[in-house]
Motif scaffolding. Structure first.
Motif, PDB file in Angstrom:
ATOM      1  N   GLU A   1       0.846  -1.191   0.000  1.00  0.00           N
ATOM      2  CA  GLU A   1       0.000   0.000   0.000  1.00  0.00           C
ATOM      3  C   GLU A   1       0.882   1.243   0.000  1.00  0.00           C
ATOM      4  OE1 GLU A   1      -2.832   0.088   3.110  1.00  0.00           O
ATOM      5  OE2 GLU A   1      -3.736  -1.848   2.608  1.00  0.00           O
ATOM      6  N   VAL A   2       0.544   2.203  -0.844  1.00  0.00           N
ATOM      7  CA  VAL A   2       1.291   3.452  -0.919  1.00  0.00           C
ATOM      8  C   VAL A   2       0.310   4.615  -0.852  1.00  0.00           C
ATOM      9  CG1 VAL A   2       2.683   4.923  -2.428  1.00  0.00           C
ATOM     10  CG2 VAL A   2       3.240   2.506  -2.203  1.00  0.00           C
ATOM     11  N   ASP A   3       0.533   5.500   0.108  1.00  0.00           N
ATOM     12  CA  ASP A   3      -0.318   6.676   0.267  1.00  0.00           C
ATOM     13  C   ASP A   3       0.489   7.910  -0.092  1.00  0.00           C
ATOM     14  OD1 ASP A   3      -2.320   8.427   0.893  1.00  0.00           O
ATOM     15  OD2 ASP A   3      -2.042   8.312   3.069  1.00  0.00           O
ATOM     16  N   LEU A   4       0.394   8.328  -1.360  1.00  0.00           N
ATOM     17  CA  LEU A   4       1.133   9.481  -1.847  1.00  0.00           C
ATOM     18  C   LEU A   4       0.189  10.442  -2.560  1.00  0.00           C
ATOM     19  CD1 LEU A   4       4.396   7.969  -3.414  1.00  0.00           C
ATOM     20  CD2 LEU A   4       4.235   9.344  -1.332  1.00  0.00           C
ATOM     21  N   TRP A   5       0.633  11.665  -2.689  1.00  0.00           N
ATOM     22  CA  TRP A   5      -0.100  12.664  -3.442  1.00  0.00           C
ATOM     23  C   TRP A   5      -0.164  12.242  -4.911  1.00  0.00           C
ATOM     24  CZ3 TRP A   5       4.636  12.917  -1.189  1.00  0.00           C
ATOM     25  CH2 TRP A   5       5.733  12.941  -2.046  1.00  0.00           C
ATOM     26  N   PRO A   6      -1.191  12.641  -5.649  1.00  0.00           N
ATOM     27  CA  PRO A   6      -1.239  12.327  -7.078  1.00  0.00           C
ATOM     28  C   PRO A   6      -0.197  13.141  -7.840  1.00  0.00           C
ATOM     29  CG  PRO A   6      -3.085  13.733  -6.463  1.00  0.00           C
ATOM     30  CD  PRO A   6      -2.415  13.336  -5.192  1.00  0.00           C
ATOM     31  N   ARG A   7       0.451  12.504  -8.808  1.00  0.00           N
ATOM     32  CA  ARG A   7       1.456  13.217  -9.583  1.00  0.00           C
ATOM     33  C   ARG A   7       0.799  14.080 -10.634  1.00  0.00           C
ATOM     34  NH1 ARG A   7       6.001  10.854 -13.622  1.00  0.00           N
ATOM     35  NH2 ARG A   7       4.449  11.573 -15.127  1.00  0.00           N
ATOM     36  N   ASN A   8       1.392  15.252 -10.877  1.00  0.00           N
ATOM     37  CA  ASN A   8       0.904  16.158 -11.907  1.00  0.00           C
ATOM     38  C   ASN A   8       2.044  16.467 -12.888  1.00  0.00           C
ATOM     39  OD1 ASN A   8      -0.668  17.988 -13.350  1.00  0.00           O
ATOM     40  ND2 ASN A   8      -0.197  19.695 -11.976  1.00  0.00           N
ATOM     41  N   PRO A   9       1.934  15.944 -14.137  1.00  0.00           N
ATOM     42  CA  PRO A   9       0.852  15.149 -14.719  1.00  0.00           C
ATOM     43  C   PRO A   9       0.938  13.687 -14.283  1.00  0.00           C
ATOM     44  CG  PRO A   9       2.585  15.420 -16.315  1.00  0.00           C
ATOM     45  CD  PRO A   9       2.998  16.238 -15.119  1.00  0.00           C
ATOM     46  N   PRO A  10      -0.183  12.952 -14.435  1.00  0.00           N
ATOM     47  CA  PRO A  10      -0.169  11.529 -14.050  1.00  0.00           C
ATOM     48  C   PRO A  10       0.774  10.724 -14.935  1.00  0.00           C
ATOM     49  CG  PRO A  10      -2.416  12.363 -14.378  1.00  0.00           C
ATOM     50  CD  PRO A  10      -1.485  13.393 -14.937  1.00  0.00           C
ATOM     51  N   ILE A  11       1.177   9.564 -14.425  1.00  0.00           N
ATOM     52  CA  ILE A  11       2.001   8.670 -15.233  1.00  0.00           C
ATOM     53  C   ILE A  11       1.162   8.079 -16.360  1.00  0.00           C
ATOM     54  CG2 ILE A  11       3.471   8.082 -13.263  1.00  0.00           C
ATOM     55  CD1 ILE A  11       2.007   5.341 -13.239  1.00  0.00           C
ATOM     56  N   ARG A  12       1.838   7.619 -17.391  1.00  0.00           N
ATOM     57  CA  ARG A  12       1.152   6.974 -18.504  1.00  0.00           C
ATOM     58  C   ARG A  12       1.083   5.479 -18.232  1.00  0.00           C
ATOM     59  NH1 ARG A  12       3.801   9.896 -23.891  1.00  0.00           N
ATOM     60  NH2 ARG A  12       3.099  12.028 -23.419  1.00  0.00           N
ATOM     61  N   GLU A  13      -0.095   4.999 -17.951  1.00  0.00           N
ATOM     62  CA  GLU A  13      -0.281   3.577 -17.665  1.00  0.00           C
ATOM     63  C   GLU A  13      -0.915   2.874 -18.858  1.00  0.00           C
ATOM     64  OE1 GLU A  13      -1.658   2.363 -13.689  1.00  0.00           O
ATOM     65  OE2 GLU A  13      -1.946   4.494 -13.284  1.00  0.00           O
ATOM     66  N   ARG A  14      -0.539   1.595 -19.025  1.00  0.00           N
ATOM     67  CA  ARG A  14      -1.182   0.758 -20.040  1.00  0.00           C
ATOM     68  C   ARG A  14      -2.172  -0.152 -19.337  1.00  0.00           C
ATOM     69  NH1 ARG A  14       3.609  -1.630 -23.764  1.00  0.00           N
ATOM     70  NH2 ARG A  14       4.763  -1.746 -21.786  1.00  0.00           N
ATOM     71  N   LYS A  15      -3.404  -0.096 -19.780  1.00  0.00           N
ATOM     72  CA  LYS A  15      -4.476  -0.823 -19.092  1.00  0.00           C
ATOM     73  C   LYS A  15      -4.225  -2.321 -19.023  1.00  0.00           C
ATOM     74  CE  LYS A  15      -8.090   2.562 -20.218  1.00  0.00           C
ATOM     75  NZ  LYS A  15      -9.420   2.779 -20.870  1.00  0.00           N
ATOM     76  N   SER A  16      -3.496  -2.844 -19.995  1.00  0.00           N
ATOM     77  CA  SER A  16      -3.266  -4.290 -20.036  1.00  0.00           C
ATOM     78  C   SER A  16      -2.121  -4.728 -19.127  1.00  0.00           C
ATOM     79  CB  SER A  16      -2.977  -4.733 -21.476  1.00  0.00           C
ATOM     80  OG  SER A  16      -1.835  -4.043 -21.982  1.00  0.00           O
ATOM     81  N   ILE A  17      -1.345  -3.771 -18.600  1.00  0.00           N
ATOM     82  CA  ILE A  17      -0.187  -4.102 -17.763  1.00  0.00           C
ATOM     83  C   ILE A  17      -0.343  -3.451 -16.390  1.00  0.00           C
ATOM     84  CG2 ILE A  17       2.326  -3.962 -17.534  1.00  0.00           C
ATOM     85  CD1 ILE A  17       2.534  -3.844 -20.539  1.00  0.00           C
ATOM     86  N   PRO A  18      -0.320  -4.230 -15.319  1.00  0.00           N
ATOM     87  CA  PRO A  18      -0.454  -3.651 -13.976  1.00  0.00           C
ATOM     88  C   PRO A  18       0.828  -2.921 -13.579  1.00  0.00           C
ATOM     89  CG  PRO A  18       0.040  -5.981 -13.802  1.00  0.00           C
ATOM     90  CD  PRO A  18      -0.129  -5.695 -15.274  1.00  0.00           C
TER      91      PRO A  18
END
Length: 204
Positions: free
Chosen positions: A109-126
């Motif tokens: 579990e990680v409780d951090l502020w949201p990054r601005n801008p968000p990271i680029r995630e690929r929906k098919s890869i966790p």
């Protein structure tokens, strides 16, 4: 007495006070004069950056020979494996040589502020989070280490340097502390000779 500033450096800020290209710098967050960064944190990394008004302390914190522990939280692409963690703990072969053994553990579990801008995630890869504690300061070392074991870093946050940590600081916030300087060790081979004492002669 030396003073130190702990800054939570936001993403996209240079670890310097000026930039000819007009990018965000420390001058946008630190109003105090006479302070300089002790070490650096990459433009695309976040978290703890130390600044001080004392040159000797700056050198003490940033010099590689001091091997001061640095704690990072890295969000990596993929579900990091036990084998990858094992390699990180043993040392990873990079182009500039094998890294020293690191402390590495998976974070559930990680409780951090949201990054601005968000990271680029690929929906098919966790993605997953790993904590790394290293004592070296190579260029972009953590990113290269995780990539070498097959899990590229998407987001990198430095949480602590030695005994200094972010605490409750949010991005762009800072706090000041005073530092009690330890006495400098005497150089080897230059120990002070014992002083001669004049003892009264005993009567025969």
């Amino acid at each position: 007495m030396p003073k130190i500033i702990l800054l939570n450096k936001p993403f996209g800020v240079l670890s310097q006070f000026t930039d000819p290209q007009g990018r965000a710098t420390l001058a946008d967050y630190i109003p105090h004069k006479g302070f300089y960064a002790a070490g650096r944190l990459d433009y695309d990394s976040e978290g703890l950056l130390l600044l001080t008004d004392d040159g000797a302390l700056q050198h003490q914190i940033s010099h590689p020979k001091r091997k001061m522990a640095k704690t990072y939280w890295a969000q990596v692409e993929g579900d990091i494996s036990d084998d990858a963690l094992m390699f990180l703990r043993k040392g990873v072969d990079l182009k500039d040589g094998r890294t020293a053994p690191a402390k590495a553990r998976r974070l559930s579990e990680v409780d951090l502020w949201p990054r601005n801008p968000p990271i680029r995630e690929r929906k098919s890869i966790p993605t997953s989070w790993v904590e790394l504690i290293i004592h070296e300061g190579r260029n972009r070392q953590v990113r290269r280490m995780t990539a070498a074991v097959g899990f590229p870093t998407l987001r990198l946050v430095r949480m602590a340097i030695g005994n200094w940590n972010l605490g409750t600081l949010q991005p762009g916030q800072h706090r000041s502390e005073e530092v009690f300087s330890a006495p400098k060790p005497r150089p080897k081979g230059k120990s002070k000779p014992p002083q001669k004492r004049n003892h009264p002669r005993r009567r025969q």
